[in-house]
Structure formats: C-alpha cells, structure tokens
Design an enzyme around this catalytic site. Structure first.
Site, PDB file in Angstrom:
ATOM      1  CD  GLU A 147      -3.149  -1.157   2.006  1.00  0.00           C
ATOM      2  OE1 GLU A 147      -3.199  -0.289   2.882  1.00  0.00           O
ATOM      3  OE2 GLU A 147      -4.050  -2.011   1.827  1.00  0.00           O
TER       4      GLU A 147
ATOM      5  CD  GLU B 166      -3.535  -6.174   2.888  1.00  0.00           C
ATOM      6  OE1 GLU B 166      -4.428  -5.440   3.338  1.00  0.00           O
ATOM      7  OE2 GLU B 166      -2.322  -5.976   3.077  1.00  0.00           O
TER       8      GLU B 166
HETATM    9  O1  AHR Z   1      -5.231  -6.404   6.632  1.00  0.00           O
HETATM   10  C1  AHR Z   1      -5.164  -5.279   7.469  1.00  0.00           C
HETATM   11  C2  AHR Z   1      -4.478  -4.090   6.817  1.00  0.00           C
HETATM   12  O2  AHR Z   1      -5.220  -3.632   5.734  1.00  0.00           O
HETATM   13  C3  AHR Z   1      -3.119  -4.336   6.233  1.00  0.00           C
HETATM   14  O3  AHR Z   1      -2.122  -4.311   7.192  1.00  0.00           O
HETATM   15  C4  AHR Z   1      -2.975  -3.195   5.264  1.00  0.00           C
HETATM   16  O4  AHR Z   1      -2.127  -3.508   4.199  1.00  0.00           O
HETATM   17  C5  AHR Z   1      -4.391  -2.938   4.824  1.00  0.00           C
HETATM   18  O5  AHR Z   1      -4.746  -1.621   4.800  1.00  0.00           O
END
Ligand code: AHR
Length: 488
Positions: free
Chosen positions: A174, A296
């Site tokens: 991110e 994610e």
């Molecule tokens: O999964 C939780 C968080 O969500 C992660 O650490 C981050 O990459 C995302 O914003």
C-alpha cells in the site's frame, strides 16, 4: 428462477484456476500471530516448535497453498534481523502499526518457515519497502535463500543450514497510503531500483509483486504498469468489503438485512475492479504476463465488542461465508488474469478462518467455504459466473476425472434452481456438501462451535450428462462428480 448452464463445449478450456487464489495472509496484528498461531515452546497449549497443533491441524485440512507474511502495514515496520537468534536476545519493539502492542520478535523468519512447513504451504514474504533499506532486503533474501555465504552462515548458526524456498516476493505494501504516501511515478522508479538488487540464489526466479492499486485507482495501475511492468511478475490489488463508508463499519453479527445487500454490493465490486485494472495492464503487457495478485481481500467489519479496535478481531457469520464464495467465484471468472489472492486474515483478524480464545479454537463459516473450494485448486476452468444483479454465482471446473461444481445463492430469502449440462455422463457424486443456516447472522461461538458447519447436500438430481440443483436461501454447495464414459 431456474438458471440453465451448458458447459458441454468447454472441455478444451485452457484456463487453470490457480491454487494460489485460495492463499492466506497473516500479519503481526492483534492475535493474528501471537496467541492465534504462535504460543511458544513453553506454552501449556499443545504445540510443535511453538506453533499451536489445533490450529495447524484445522488449517491443513483446507490445503492452504501459500501464506503471505509479515504484513500488511506491519511489513513496513519489520526488521528481519531483530527476529532471528536466541529468543532472549531478540529486540522487543512497539508494534506501532497496530495498537502499540509489545512485539517480542519471537515469531521471526525461522518460525514463519516452520509454520509453512507444518501447513505444507508455500511462502510469500512482503519486504519492508518504507522504513527498511535495499541492503536490508538484499541481506534478508540472501539469509533465506543462499546455499552458502555470509548470510547463509548466519542462518546455519541460527539452526537452519538448508536454504528455504521463497518464491513470492512483495516489494512494498500500500505504498499509495500507509506504506509511504508515494505517487505512482515515485513508487515505480523506486520499485525498479529496489528490484535490481533482488539477487537469485537458486534456479527458481523470485515472483516479484509490485504494489498495485487501491480499489479503483486506475491512474496508479496505468502509471506503474507503464513505468515498470517489465520488471515485475505480479501487480497487487487490495479491496475490502464494507457495509457502508470506511468510517462507519457495520457490525459483524448485529446487522439488518439491508447490510447483507450493501456488503454484497461492496464485495461484488471486485469483479469490476479486476476487469478495469486488467484492461489497463494489458495496454502495456499485451501478452498477459503480469498477473493481478489480490493479496488483501475480505469483509472488514466493526471489531468485536470488548476487544481492542486496533486488533481487528471480528466475528464471522453465514453472510461472510456467502461473500467469500462469491469472491472466489469472481476470482475463478478472471482466472486468466488473477494468479494469487490472499484473504485477510487467516486467524483472529478480519475475515478469518479460525478464532482462538486461550486454548480454545473455533472454525468460522468462511473456513468451510475454503474447505469446499479446495477441490478447485489447479483445476481446469469450465465456467465461472458472477453478476451483481443475479443471486446465483458459481464455479464449474474439471479435475482428476471429476466435475467440481460450487454454487452460491446470495439471496437470504429465496431458494434457486440451476441445471447444468456437461459433455460427459455423470456418475454419483463422491463429495456433496452444503453450508446453510436459517438465521442471517448464524455463527459459531466458543459455547456453540458447530452451529454453522458443512452438512451433506442431497437436493440434486442427475440424469446422463445433466445435473439439476436446488439451492436453499443463503447457501453454498460443492459437488464433485465422477465422469463416467466418453463424451455424449
Ligand atoms: O489487513 C489489514 C491491513 O489492511 C493491512 O495491514 C494493510 O495492508 C491494509 O490496509
């Protein structure tokens, strides 16, 4: 409404549903690692080399293909050398990414690879691209994968002479947000520099994954691909399902029917995001070499009452199971372009497979979706469908002389019928399971761990090469049907 699907002309499909689409993610966050996976060798909780036996036994059953670690946000605060060597000498730090919890560094590189060994899964490491350095990354790669040399000697001294297999490498997390607030121009230039120092120590090249967009940031995709696609194998995408806006997350259990629909709408955007990002990726990568990696995804709901909101612990209901099945069907639909996906997160965090409390453990409804969908791992895709106006979505594949059919009914009030025509005569299913619950928010608790679980599925009929299925409201089914005889 009855759906009719004909896959009898799909026998020559070349598309494989990558097993990595069922990947998992574990971060040093709340009890995602400490307590949930790692209890230490001195714990009263039965463990093997510090890792809980009950959790590993349950996770092994769902055939986890790959595990992303150590973050997430935490990856950008993680310094690998603080997590090797004797436990008592490891540096204790504050986990400033997630609630300021004390991080003992007891779970480090060796413990992560031991977990992968116990799970029988592959590794995916996200390096520290923000507060780390190129040297730190290069040293870690040498430490993990070099057969000989200074870092390999250090690894040997720490008890592991053999190099580990590390294939997937995330370069940043991110970076458009908490990972550095970079512009795509800056990120892609920096990516090119860092990846130049990713040295290979065996004959299996690293699969390098660059930071991709947040949800619908098409400019990010366009710029990063234009500037750096030749230097990467995958581009990540993050998208979480929400019931409302980010700052007004809905409750995981106490919700109204309209929040079922809003969550469904949110998770179904995955289809649109994948389509639109892949379109842009192909402008530069015309051979579809660089794959989308959704590392994610999952439902992000309000943290469980009484828990630290920074630890992101949430309950998990039949609603989450339906969302997970729908998302896996969306990934299958895009199996030509999406190679890996990692649900957030494996244990005790967000849409988890498992919740633990002390020595107790429960399996979530989402766990059972992965238990059913494991049958599609590396199968030949015959058809996958999801459309946000339609309550039914599905994946139909072929593997080991079986047709594998998974169907999800997202409607929480009405059953649905579907008939499927195959090319070959069908035998009697040797696997037929369903996940269904009466209550919209049915879930498992430590007092009632088996409230939602897989049950035998019987509401189908087979005639020659035709299958008819009746799906209960809010249910997901999987059938594995042997193929008997030649094409009809
Ligand atoms: O999964 C939780 C968080 O969500 C992660 O650490 C981050 O990459 C995302 O914003």
């Amino acid at each position: 409404m009855t759906h009719s699907v004909d896959v009898s002309d799909k026998e020559n499909s070349k598309t494989i549903i990558s097993k990595y689409l069922q990947g998992q993610f574990s971060e040093h966050l709340g009890s995602g690692v400490y307590g949930g996976l790692w209890v230490g060798t001195d714990s009263d909780i039965p463990n093997t080399n510090g890792i809980r036996n009950d959790v590993v036994t349950a996770l092994k059953k769902i055939d986890i293909p790959v595990l992303r670690w150590p973050g997430g946000f935490f990856a950008d605060n993680y310094h690998w050398y603080e997590g090797i060597g004797p436990f008592e000498k490891r540096r204790r730090i504050i986990n400033s990414s997630w609630g300021g919890k004390l991080e003992t560094n007891a779970f480090g590189t060796h413990e992560y690879f031991e977990l992968c060994r116990q799970l029988g899964c592959e590794s995916y490491i996200n390096i520290n691209f923000s507060s780390g350095s190129i040297k730190e990354m290069a040293d870690w790669l040498e430490y993990m994968t070099a057969p000989a040399g200074s870092m390999a000697d250090l690894r040997s001294k720490s008890g592991h002479p053999e190099p580990w297999n590390l294939h997937f490498l995330g370069i940043g997390n991110e970076s458009w947000g908490g990972g550095g607030h970079m512009t795509p121009e800056f990120y892609s230039d920096r990516y090119k520099l860092w990846q130049s120092f990713v040295r290979q120590y065996n004959d299996k090249p690293f699969y390098k994954i660059g930071v991709g967009p947040n949800i619908d940031d098409f400019h990010w995709t366009d710029t990063v691909m234009k500037n750096a696609y030749e230097y990467m194998d995958g581009l990540s995408l993050h998208h979480y399902g929400l019931t409302d806006i980010w700052d007004n997350k809905g409750d995981a259990v106490e919700f109204q029917p309209k929040e079922w629909n809003s969550l469904l709408y949110s998770i179904q955007k995955m289809d649109y995001f994948i389509t639109e990002h892949v379109k842009r990726m192909h402008r530069y990568d015309q051979n579809n070499r660089v794959k989308l990696i959704v590392d994610e995804w999952g439902d992000w709901l309000r943290a469980q009452a009484g828990t630290n909101p920074n630890f992101l612990r949430q309950q998990n209901t039949i609603r989450d199971a339906v969302m997970a099945a729908t998302t896996l069907n969306i990934f299958a639909k895009h199996a030509d372009s999406v190679y890996m996906a990692n649900i957030a997160q494996m244990v005790n965090v967000l849409q988890s497979m498992i919740l633990t409390k002390g020595s107790q453990m429960i399996l979530t409804p989402t766990y059972y979706i992965f238990d059913m969908y494991k049958h599609h791992q590396d199968a030949q895709l015959l058809s996958a469908y999801s459309d946000n106006g339609d309550p039914l979505n599905y994946t139909i594949s072929k593997k080991n002389n079986h047709y594998i059919i998974s169907i999800c009914n997202t409607n929480y009030e009405q059953s649905q019928n579907i008939s499927i025509k195959f090319a070959n005569k069908l035998g009697t299913p040797d696997y037929a399971k369903q996940l269904h619950a009466d209550a919209l928010n049915a879930h498992n608790t430590f007092d009632d761990p088996d409230n939602v679980k897989l049950k035998p599925f019987k509401d189908y009929s087979i005639s020659m090469n035709n299958l008819k299925v009746n799906l209960a409201d809010k249910s997901v089914i999987t059938l594995a049907i042997p193929i008997i005889g030649d094409e009809l």
